[in-house]
Design a protein around this motif. Structure first.
Motif, PDB file in Angstrom:
ATOM      1  N   VAL A  59       0.841  -1.204   0.000  1.00  0.00           N
ATOM      2  CA  VAL A  59       0.000   0.000   0.000  1.00  0.00           C
ATOM      3  C   VAL A  59       0.875   1.253   0.000  1.00  0.00           C
ATOM      4  N   GLY A  60       1.942   1.252   0.808  1.00  0.00           N
ATOM      5  CA  GLY A  60       2.838   2.409   0.851  1.00  0.00           C
ATOM      6  C   GLY A  60       3.479   2.691  -0.494  1.00  0.00           C
ATOM      7  N   PHE A  61       3.927   1.639  -1.185  1.00  0.00           N
ATOM      8  CA  PHE A  61       4.527   1.822  -2.499  1.00  0.00           C
ATOM      9  C   PHE A  61       3.519   2.410  -3.482  1.00  0.00           C
ATOM     10  N   ASN A  62       2.289   1.902  -3.456  1.00  0.00           N
ATOM     11  CA  ASN A  62       1.288   2.400  -4.394  1.00  0.00           C
ATOM     12  C   ASN A  62       0.877   3.834  -4.091  1.00  0.00           C
ATOM     13  N   VAL A  63       0.877   4.211  -2.814  1.00  0.00           N
ATOM     14  CA  VAL A  63       0.606   5.614  -2.471  1.00  0.00           C
ATOM     15  C   VAL A  63       1.715   6.502  -3.025  1.00  0.00           C
ATOM     16  N   ARG A  83       3.596   5.826  -5.524  1.00  0.00           N
ATOM     17  CA  ARG A  83       3.489   5.785  -6.985  1.00  0.00           C
ATOM     18  C   ARG A  83       2.443   6.775  -7.492  1.00  0.00           C
ATOM     19  N   VAL A  84       1.296   6.853  -6.829  1.00  0.00           N
ATOM     20  CA  VAL A  84       0.244   7.784  -7.239  1.00  0.00           C
ATOM     21  C   VAL A  84       0.692   9.231  -7.017  1.00  0.00           C
ATOM     22  N   VAL A  85       1.302   9.505  -5.867  1.00  0.00           N
ATOM     23  CA  VAL A  85       1.774  10.870  -5.585  1.00  0.00           C
ATOM     24  C   VAL A  85       2.842  11.272  -6.590  1.00  0.00           C
ATOM     25  N   GLY A  86       3.763  10.367  -6.895  1.00  0.00           N
ATOM     26  CA  GLY A  86       4.803  10.665  -7.883  1.00  0.00           C
ATOM     27  C   GLY A  86       4.228  10.915  -9.263  1.00  0.00           C
ATOM     28  N   SER A  87       3.201  10.148  -9.627  1.00  0.00           N
ATOM     29  CA  SER A  87       2.563  10.342 -10.926  1.00  0.00           C
ATOM     30  C   SER A  87       1.852  11.687 -11.005  1.00  0.00           C
ATOM     31  N   LEU A  88       1.173  12.062  -9.915  1.00  0.00           N
ATOM     32  CA  LEU A  88       0.431  13.321  -9.924  1.00  0.00           C
ATOM     33  C   LEU A  88       1.349  14.539  -9.876  1.00  0.00           C
ATOM     34  N   LEU A  89       2.369  14.483  -9.040  1.00  0.00           N
ATOM     35  CA  LEU A  89       3.230  15.655  -8.865  1.00  0.00           C
ATOM     36  C   LEU A  89       4.308  15.782  -9.931  1.00  0.00           C
ATOM     37  N   PHE A  90       4.938  14.666 -10.284  1.00  0.00           N
ATOM     38  CA  PHE A  90       6.109  14.731 -11.160  1.00  0.00           C
ATOM     39  C   PHE A  90       5.869  14.103 -12.530  1.00  0.00           C
ATOM     40  N   HIS A  91       4.680  13.567 -12.752  1.00  0.00           N
ATOM     41  CA  HIS A  91       4.340  12.919 -14.028  1.00  0.00           C
ATOM     42  C   HIS A  91       5.338  11.822 -14.369  1.00  0.00           C
ATOM     43  N   VAL A  92       5.721  11.076 -13.333  1.00  0.00           N
ATOM     44  CA  VAL A  92       6.659   9.965 -13.495  1.00  0.00           C
ATOM     45  C   VAL A  92       6.054   8.755 -12.806  1.00  0.00           C
TER      46      VAL A  92
END
Length: 140
Positions: free
Chosen positions: A100-104, A106-115
Motif C-alpha cells: 500500500v505504501g509503495f502504491n501511495v 506511486r500515485v503521488v509521484g505520478s500526480l506531482l512529477f508525471h513519473v
C-alpha cells in the motif's frame, strides 16, 4: 493478558481496565465489555477497558501509566512508535503495508512529477541486467 484481538502475531495483548477517566489512552483501542468463549479457557467475561497489542518491550509499559505502572524511557523513536500505535498500523502485516505504501508513493509521484515510479524501477533494474559485451576481435 488477553486473547487474540487482531493478527495473532501481534501479541502479547494487554487489556487494561477500568477505562481511565479521560475515556481512553494513547496507543490503545477502547473495547466494550463482552463475553469471550475460548476453547482452552471456556467463557470469560471481559470488562470494558483499553486493549494494547504488541506489548513486547519494557518501554511499552509506559502506555499503562494511567493504571499505575511506572513510566519507562521511550528513547529517540518513542513519539514515532506512539504515532504508529495510535493509527493502528502496527496491526497491519508488513507485506500489505509495503504494498500500500509503495502504491501511495506511486500515485503521488505520478500526480506531482508525471513519473511512474514502477517504470523508473524497471528501467534501473533493466540497466543492471544489461551486461556489456566485450568488443569482438575479428581478423580479416
Amino acid at each position: 493478558e488477553t486473547g487474540c484481538l487482531g493478527p495473532c502475531g501481534s501479541g502479547p495483548n494487554v487489556l487494561a481496565a477500568p477505562l481511565p477517566p479521560e475515556g481512553g489512552a494513547q496507543g490503545g483501542k477502547t473495547t466494550e465489555a463482552r463475553r469471550v468463549v475460548s476453547a482452552t479457557l471456556g467463557a470469560i467475561d471481559q470488562p470494558s477497558g483499553v486493549c494494547f497489542t504488541g506489548m513486547k518491550s519494557p518501554e511499552d509499559t509506559s502506555l499503562l501509566t494511567p493504571w499505575g505502572f511506572s513510566d519507562a524511557q521511550q528513547g529517540p523513536l518513542g513519539a514515532l512508535k506512539l504515532m504508529v500505535r495510535n493509527s493502528q498500523l502496527d496491526q497491519v502485516p508488513w507485506p500489505i503495508l509495503l504494498y500500500v505504501g509503495f502504491n501511495v508513493l506511486r500515485v503521488v509521484g505520478s500526480l506531482l512529477f508525471h513519473v511512474d515510479l514502477l517504470n523508473v524501477i524497471k528501467d534501473v533494474a533493466g540497466a543492471f541486467r544489461e551486461v556489456p559485451q566485450p568488443p569482438s576481435s575479428t581478423s580479416v
